[in-house]
Design an enzyme around this catalytic site. Structure first.
Site, short mmCIF file in Angstrom:
data_model
loop_
_atom_site.label_atom_id
_atom_site.label_comp_id
_atom_site.label_asym_id
_atom_site.label_seq_id
_atom_site.Cartn_x
_atom_site.Cartn_y
_atom_site.Cartn_z
N ARG A 52 -5.79 7.25 2.79
CA ARG A 52 -5.31 6.06 3.59
C ARG A 52 -4.15 5.79 3.69
NH1 ARG A 52 -4.89 0.54 2.91
NH2 ARG A 52 -6.20 -1.22 4.42
N LYS A 91 1.53 1.63 -3.01
CA LYS A 91 0.90 1.27 -3.83
C LYS A 91 2.08 0.82 -5.26
CE LYS A 91 -3.50 0.09 -2.45
NZ LYS A 91 -4.68 1.07 -2.77
C1 9MG Z 1 -7.23 -2.36 2.20
N1 9MG Z 1 -7.36 -1.79 1.36
C2 9MG Z 1 -5.97 -1.91 0.41
N2 9MG Z 1 -6.32 -0.65 -0.37
C3 9MG Z 1 -7.00 -0.18 0.05
C4 9MG Z 1 -7.60 1.30 -0.68
O1 9MG Z 1 -7.10 1.80 -1.52
N3 9MG Z 1 -9.51 1.51 -0.82
C5 9MG Z 1 -9.84 0.93 0.65
N4 9MG Z 1 -10.68 1.68 1.61
N5 9MG Z 1 -8.98 0.21 1.51
C6 9MG Z 1 -7.81 -0.30 0.64
#
Ligand code: 9MG
Length: 355
Positions: free
Chosen positions: A332, A297
């Site tokens: 994730r 990010k």
């Molecule tokens: C789809 N998506 C993109 N960034 C995300 C994040 O930080 N958490 C979750 N649950 N989905 C995300």
């Protein structure tokens, strides 16, 4: 001990045998029932507009359990049942598969069914216990995709992934996509709008028995980064997630099927993202497993000088460790193999064992 709303931010963590010994002696408490113990906590009383903070040792918390403190302690310390059938004693990796032509990190590389399927298989082979398949980009500035378009991207991939060793998650805000995905074998609904964009998602989750990830986002992807503001980002995100959990439970979703996510990068400035990252342990007070997505990010690039998303992997590994060190159960990530290696070495260094 207190009259207002109480939030508890566990700090002073112990890992491995010292954690067990300190819990046994009443000097520490278990973080979400997992293998990490906390020796102190910041108790926050009030709300996002006005709050007071006091520091307590775990021993003092143990000795002064009035009703208000008892319930927040119970939520922060009780063991979490498996999520989507997965045990949470150590961090679970959710690998990201974007089936979108404009994906911010894959640049459209995996936008065809076969590419997405083989990428998902590779992530599972690298150690992803969950793979998250998404057909709509929610990166800042992106437009909504029509239901038909999203369905045509996601469903063929899910059909091909039947029999995958990983649990399949669908990343969508739309009930039609969630329903089709569940029919094609998805077990988790990962909704960045916490089931608010399309309220019928709630009914689909109940009907199809999906586990759900409720993520906080402030605003729509298109405009969410246009000067987001909060009085207190940590407490506001906590309150929002708590309300969404209660709404889901009231609608018939078992609490054991819910995970919560503070939504790094979704309507947050750099300062907001860092405040959330540094305060993740407070979110155990929601009483459900936590999921965090920091991978590649923009804030990683800002802190670590990584202009291109793919150059942000070392920072993404460090963010994953910062989350795991605060007991976050699900991470994730794009780079499953690299994150797995980083976590294994982190664990070895703190727990003193290879596994
Ligand atoms: C789809 N998506 C993109 N960034 C995300 C994040 O930080 N958490 C979750 N649950 N989905 C995300």
């Amino acid at each position: 001990m207190a009259d207002g709303t109480l939030y508890l931010r566990p700090i002073g963590f112990l890992y491995g045998p010292p954690a067990d010994a300190a819990i046994e002696d009443g000097l520490a408490l278990p973080l979400a029932g997992g293998p990490i113990a906390f020796t102190a906590a910041v108790l926050i009383e009030g709300d996002a507009a006005s709050s007071q903070r006091r520091l307590f040792t775990a021993q003092a918390l143990n000795e002064s359990r009035d009703a208000g403190l008892e319930s927040v302690l119970e939520r922060a310390t009780s063991p979490r049942p498996p999520f989507a059938g997965l045990g949470l004693a150590r961090p679970v990796l959710m690998g990201i598969v974007n089936v979108t032509p404009d994906s911010f990190s894959d640049g459209g590389l995996y936008d065809e069914t076969e590419g997405a399927v083989s990428h998902a298989a590779a992530l599972a082979a690298a150690g992803a216990e969950i793979v998250d398949i998404g057909g709509e980009s929610t990166r800042p500035g992106s437009d909504t995709v029509a239901d038909d378009e999203e369905l045509s991207r996601v469903v063929p991939v899910l059909e091909e992934l039947k029999g995958s060793p990983a649990v399949i998650s669908v990343d969508t805000r739309k009930s039609a996509v969630a329903r089709a995905a569940a029919k094609a074998g998805a077990k988790i609904l990962n909704d960045v709008s916490a089931l608010t964009y399309d309220p019928a998602c709630m009914d689909v989750a109940v009907e199809m028995g999906l586990d759900v990830v409720l993520m906080h986002a402030k605003g729509e992807p298109k405009t969410m980064q246009d000067d987001p503001t909060y009085d207190d980002v940590v407490l506001e995100v906590f309150d929002y997630l708590e309300a969404r959990i209660e709404a889901c439970v009231a609608a018939g979703i078992d609490r054991a099927r819910i995970a919560a996510d503070p939504g790094l990068g979704f309507g947050k400035t750099l300062a907001h993202n860092l405040a959330l990252l540094a305060n993740l342990s407070l979110f155990h007070g929601l009483g459900v497993p936590l999921l965090v997505g920091a991978s590649r990010k923009r804030f990683i690039g800002s802190v670590g000088q990584g202009k291109e998303p793919k150059s942000r992997e070392p920072g993404s590994h460090a963010a994953a460790i910062a989350a795991a060190a605060q007991g976050v159960q699900i991470l994730r990530v794009h780079d499953v193999a690299g994150t797995r290696q980083a976590l294994a070495v982190w664990r070895a260094g703190l727990f003193g064992t290879e596994n």
